[in-house]
Every structure is written in C-alpha cells, then in structure tokens.
Design a protein around this motif. Structure first.
Motif, PDB file in Angstrom:
ATOM      1  N   ARG A  28      -7.102  96.690  62.778  1.00  0.00           N
ATOM      2  CA  ARG A  28      -5.782  96.413  63.356  1.00  0.00           C
ATOM      3  C   ARG A  28      -4.756  96.536  62.237  1.00  0.00           C
ATOM      4  N   ARG A  53       6.514  97.006  66.251  1.00  0.00           N
ATOM      5  CA  ARG A  53       6.675  97.701  67.521  1.00  0.00           C
ATOM      6  C   ARG A  53       7.628  98.884  67.379  1.00  0.00           C
ATOM      7  N   LEU A 111      -3.113 100.627  70.153  1.00  0.00           N
ATOM      8  CA  LEU A 111      -2.169  99.632  70.657  1.00  0.00           C
ATOM      9  C   LEU A 111      -2.856  98.421  71.292  1.00  0.00           C
ATOM     10  N   GLU A 114      -1.442  94.899  71.023  1.00  0.00           N
ATOM     11  CA  GLU A 114       0.005  94.984  70.827  1.00  0.00           C
ATOM     12  C   GLU A 114       0.710  94.647  72.144  1.00  0.00           C
TER      13      GLU A 114
END
Length: 200
Positions: A28, A53, A111, A114
């Motif tokens: 990650r 982001r 992702l 996320e």
C-alpha cells in the motif's frame, strides 16, 4: 540548441508514485514512501498535492489525456470502423503495457483501501472508452453499412470485456503477461464475432 526541459516537481512526484506502483505491486502506497522516493519531506509533497487522492487523480487524468488524445488522432487518420477498433484496442493495451503502475490504478488494483470516490473516478476511464467504442461501431453502421452481430451497445461491451480482461491479467500476473501478447491472433478471433459478413 535548447537543453531538454527538466520535469517539474509535480511531475517528479507523479513519476515516483507510478514507479512505486510498478515495483512494489503488493504494498500500500503511503505519502511517506512517495516522499522517500522523491527525496523530499511529506510537507514538500503537500505543497504540490493537498492529498494522496489528488496524486492518484492526477495519474488518472494523465492516462486519459495520453490515451484519448492519441485515440482522436487515429480516428482522424483512419476511416474504416474495423481498423479503427483494432487500432484503438491495441492503443489501450500498449499504453497499459508501457505504464504498469498506471494500469494498476485504472483497474482499481492500486486503489484498494482508498476512497471509494477515487475508484469511481478511475472507472470513468473505461466508461469513456466504451462510449468511444460504441460511437465507432455506430459510425461504421451508418457510413459503411457494417452491421454488428448484436446491438452497438452489446458489441462495445464485448470488446470492453476483452480489453479489461487483458489489463486485469497483466496486473494479476505481476506484469509478466503483456496485454499485447499475440494481439493480432486474439483480435482476429474477437473480430470475427463483431460484424455480420464483414472481413475484419
């Protein structure tokens, strides 16, 4: 002669993020790891991007700009819908092959964990691509009399399954199965089912 322009700090950060996504596909990504890769502090990262982001969104925007600008160019260069679809498909697969880190972002693999809105943002790439494919099929029907075996929407869906499947396999194999491998043979098999009585 002018010297080659150096990339901006913003570009360096995005390149570092893409590089981490490629070289460590199971990990990650954190802002700390990105900062280490760039050789700056996390505070320095936030001067260019307010959040991780926003870094991912910038990568998605880069992918869209790169793919769809080239897509528009090839559509202007080629009139035949059959060739348009083949070139468009190869363009997407070749882009993913050259940019494994970005491929992980577009497929959603990078992702996980996320923001869900970020995953939806990535999926817009494929929605936009499917719209373009459907448009090519419709234009082939109108301008060339090429009749798809099913509706343009379902034909586009079939082609998208082929493309997305190849990208997912590329990511799942840790980039060992190139999406363009044996493309012409695979495309020949796929294209046989796209049109009624058309040499694809």
């Amino acid at each position: 002669m002018t010297e080659k322009q150096q990339p901006s700090r913003r570009e360096v950060i995005l390149q570092a993020l893409a590089g981490l996504l490629e070289t460590d596909p199971g990990a990650r990504i954190t802002t700390a790891s990105i900062a280490r890769s760039v050789g700056v502090t996390e505070a320095a990262l936030y001067r260019h991007f307010p959040s991780k982001r926003k870094m991912f969104e910038a990568l998605i925007e880069f992918a869209e700009d790169a793919v769809f600008s080239r897509c528009q160019a090839l559509l202007q260069e080629q009139d035949d819908a059959r060739h348009r679809l083949r070139l468009l498909a190869h363009l997407v697969l070749a882009f993913a092959e050259r940019n494994p880190g970005l491929c992980r972002v577009l497929t959603g693999d990078a992702l996980m964990g996320e923001d869900e809105a970020l995953r939806r943002r990535a999926s817009q790439f494929f929605e936009r691509l499917e719209t373009q494919v459907r448009q090519v099929i419709k234009e082939g029907e109108i301008r060339q009399g090429l009749r798809p075996r099913t509706s343009p929407a379902r034909t586009a869906d079939w082609l998208m399954v082929f493309l997305e499947g190849r990208l997912q396999r590329f990511v799942r194999s840790s980039f060992e199965r190139p999406p363009t491998a044996e493309f012409e043979e695979s495309w020949g098999l796929l294209a046989e089912g796209l049109w009624v009585n058309a040499n694809c």
